[in-house]
Enzyme design. Structure first.
Site, short mmCIF file in Angstrom:
data_model
loop_
_atom_site.label_atom_id
_atom_site.label_comp_id
_atom_site.label_asym_id
_atom_site.label_seq_id
_atom_site.Cartn_x
_atom_site.Cartn_y
_atom_site.Cartn_z
N ALA A 65 77.73 47.02 25.02
CA ALA A 65 77.05 46.58 26.22
C ALA A 65 75.89 45.88 25.59
O ALA A 65 75.60 45.94 24.70
CB ALA A 65 76.65 48.07 26.80
N GLY A 109 80.46 49.78 23.72
CA GLY A 109 81.18 49.45 25.07
C GLY A 109 82.57 48.64 24.76
O GLY A 109 83.53 48.78 25.56
N GLU A 112 84.98 51.09 23.79
CA GLU A 112 85.26 51.81 24.76
C GLU A 112 86.14 51.02 25.85
O GLU A 112 87.00 51.83 26.37
CB GLU A 112 83.96 52.38 25.05
CG GLU A 112 83.41 53.47 24.49
CD GLU A 112 81.89 53.59 24.89
OE1 GLU A 112 81.13 52.67 25.28
OE2 GLU A 112 81.67 54.82 25.33
N GLU A 132 76.32 53.53 18.97
CA GLU A 132 75.21 53.41 19.89
C GLU A 132 74.07 54.46 19.55
O GLU A 132 73.07 54.46 19.83
CB GLU A 132 75.87 54.27 21.37
CG GLU A 132 76.66 53.38 22.16
CD GLU A 132 78.02 53.16 21.92
OE1 GLU A 132 78.39 53.55 20.61
OE2 GLU A 132 78.95 53.01 22.74
N1 CAA Z 1 74.24 43.15 23.13
C1 CAA Z 1 73.64 41.95 23.15
N2 CAA Z 1 73.37 41.00 22.05
C2 CAA Z 1 74.37 41.04 20.99
C3 CAA Z 1 74.96 42.49 20.86
C4 CAA Z 1 74.91 43.45 21.77
N3 CAA Z 1 75.65 44.27 22.10
N4 CAA Z 1 75.70 42.25 19.83
C5 CAA Z 1 75.41 41.18 19.22
N5 CAA Z 1 74.59 40.49 20.01
C6 CAA Z 1 73.96 39.27 19.76
C7 CAA Z 1 72.99 39.30 18.87
O1 CAA Z 1 71.59 39.55 19.25
C8 CAA Z 1 72.75 37.91 18.38
O2 CAA Z 1 72.13 37.00 19.21
P1 CAA Z 1 71.07 35.90 18.61
O3 CAA Z 1 71.76 34.92 17.93
O4 CAA Z 1 70.46 35.43 19.98
O5 CAA Z 1 70.06 36.68 17.69
C9 CAA Z 1 74.26 37.18 18.46
O6 CAA Z 1 75.10 38.33 19.32
C10 CAA Z 1 75.06 37.42 17.12
O7 CAA Z 1 74.77 38.72 16.29
P2 CAA Z 1 74.22 39.04 14.93
O8 CAA Z 1 73.35 37.63 14.54
O9 CAA Z 1 73.63 40.13 15.03
O10 CAA Z 1 75.81 38.88 13.97
P3 CAA Z 1 75.81 39.79 12.64
O11 CAA Z 1 77.28 39.25 12.34
O12 CAA Z 1 74.72 39.65 11.94
O13 CAA Z 1 75.97 41.40 13.24
C11 CAA Z 1 76.84 43.15 14.52
C12 CAA Z 1 77.12 41.66 14.12
C13 CAA Z 1 76.89 44.25 13.54
C14 CAA Z 1 77.95 43.49 15.61
C15 CAA Z 1 75.54 43.13 15.41
O14 CAA Z 1 75.16 42.26 16.20
C16 CAA Z 1 75.20 44.36 16.00
O15 CAA Z 1 75.02 45.46 15.56
N6 CAA Z 1 75.43 44.17 17.30
C17 CAA Z 1 75.12 45.58 18.31
C18 CAA Z 1 76.35 46.69 18.24
C19 CAA Z 1 75.73 47.79 18.90
O16 CAA Z 1 75.08 48.64 18.82
N7 CAA Z 1 76.83 48.06 20.12
C20 CAA Z 1 76.53 48.97 21.05
C21 CAA Z 1 75.91 48.47 22.23
S1 CAA Z 1 75.31 50.16 23.22
C22 CAA Z 1 76.41 50.39 24.10
O17 CAA Z 1 77.75 49.70 24.02
C23 CAA Z 1 76.58 51.46 25.28
C24 CAA Z 1 77.75 52.07 25.90
O18 CAA Z 1 78.25 52.98 25.65
C25 CAA Z 1 78.33 51.44 27.16
#
Ligand code: CAA
Length: 258
Positions: A65, A109, A112, A132
């Site tokens: 998400a 998500g 999921e 998450e």
């Molecule tokens: N939401 C919004 N933006 C996201 C994102 C997310 N879930 N995942 C990645 N991005 C964005 C980053 O902010 C980044 O944007 P900018 O270039 O503007 O800074 C871009 O995508 C590239 O990501 P990274 O620079 O972080 O890339 P990386 O290779 O260094 O890391 C990653 C990759 C490990 C996936 C890291 O991006 C990350 O940890 N992302 C979040 C993953 C996460 O926590 N997902 C769960 C979300 S909560 C959820 O899903 C709730 C539910 O149950 C429905």
């Protein structure tokens, strides 16, 4: 159809939906989930489509998400707008088989969403996780329910509580994914599988999907009864008679998808 956040295409009887927010690793915001839901609903209603494939990019199926949007929401916002339920769950209404073709990251998500599909084909470099908890959240798009059903409590608790990611081989071993293929041939293999499934009777596929899903919703005896009645119902369809007749006549069946 092509728009900003998803791209749709069709190959014969296969409808393809490509998530298209590569800069944010296909983070799933309302725009994506509304468009995905609309595309799923349209393909589901289209008699010329037998199977739907959802894919992302080579780097990410979807990283979850959209955290940038969620960060501003209050409890009142998510409760009153019915976050997740309002648009993520459209996929549950889809009666045709849905295949997730997963390359790269399937996190939160995104994982999921893949778990909501009927078959997951993963590239060897795919990674699955429910991180998450690192955000102070929890997997709220069915992850806490579908993951234990898919891989058992021990592995699911480990993934959810520790935020550990599984690589594709581990995910395959635990039963999270259906098949693992080389990254280079993922799209080809997923589409070939979809085309093969789509060649079967659409009405039989729908009934079959309903039966398998019933296994997760009912006691065994009820599920078996449901299955038995669905089998009996097949004998009222042209496709079952055509399929059995074609076998007897040693030819390929020509299904009407009825
Ligand atoms: N939401 C919004 N933006 C996201 C994102 C997310 N879930 N995942 C990645 N991005 C964005 C980053 O902010 C980044 O944007 P900018 O270039 O503007 O800074 C871009 O995508 C590239 O990501 P990274 O620079 O972080 O890339 P990386 O290779 O260094 O890391 C990653 C990759 C490990 C996936 C890291 O991006 C990350 O940890 N992302 C979040 C993953 C996460 O926590 N997902 C769960 C979300 S909560 C959820 O899903 C709730 C539910 O149950 C429905």
């Amino acid at each position: 159809m092509q728009d900003h956040v998803i791209i749709t295409a069709r190959e014969n009887r296969v409808g393809i939906i490509t998530l298209n927010r590569p800069k944010v690793l296909n983070a799933l915001n309302d725009e994506v989930m509304n468009a995905l839901g609309a595309a799923l609903t349209a393909f589901d209603a289209d008699d010329s489509i037998g199977v739907i494939v959802i894919e992302g990019s080579s780097r990410a199926f979807a990283a979850g998400a959209d955290i940038a949007v969620m960060a501003n929401w209050s409890y009142s916002d998510v409760y009153s707008s019915n976050f997740i339920t309002r648009n993520w769950e459209t996929i549950r209404q889809v009666r045709k088989p849905v295949i997730a073709s997963v390359a790269g990251l399937a996190l939160g998500g995104g994982c999921e969403l893949a778990l909501s599909c009927d078959i997951i084909v993963a590239g060897r470099g795919a990674k699955f996780g429910l991180p998450e908890i690192k955000l102070g959240l929890l997997p709220g798009a069915g992850g806490t329910q579908r993951l234990p059903r898919a891989i058992g409590k021990a592995k699911a608790m480990d993934m959810c509580l520790s935020a550990r990611m599984l690589d594709a081989e581990e995910a395959d071993r635990y039963g999270l994914v259906s098949r693992v293929v080389d990254d280079a041939s993922l799209r080809e293999e997923a589409l070939a599988l979809a085309a093969s499934v789509a060649s079967f009777s659409a009405s039989a596929l729908m009934a079959l999907k309903e039966c398998v899903n019933r296994a997760f919703e009912s006691p065994l005896a009820e599920g078996i009864l449901f299955e038995r009645r669905e089998l009996h119902a097949r004998f009222a369809t042209p496709d079952a008679h055509e399929g059995m007749r074609a076998f007897m006549e040693k030819r390929r069946p020509v299904f009407e998808h009825r």
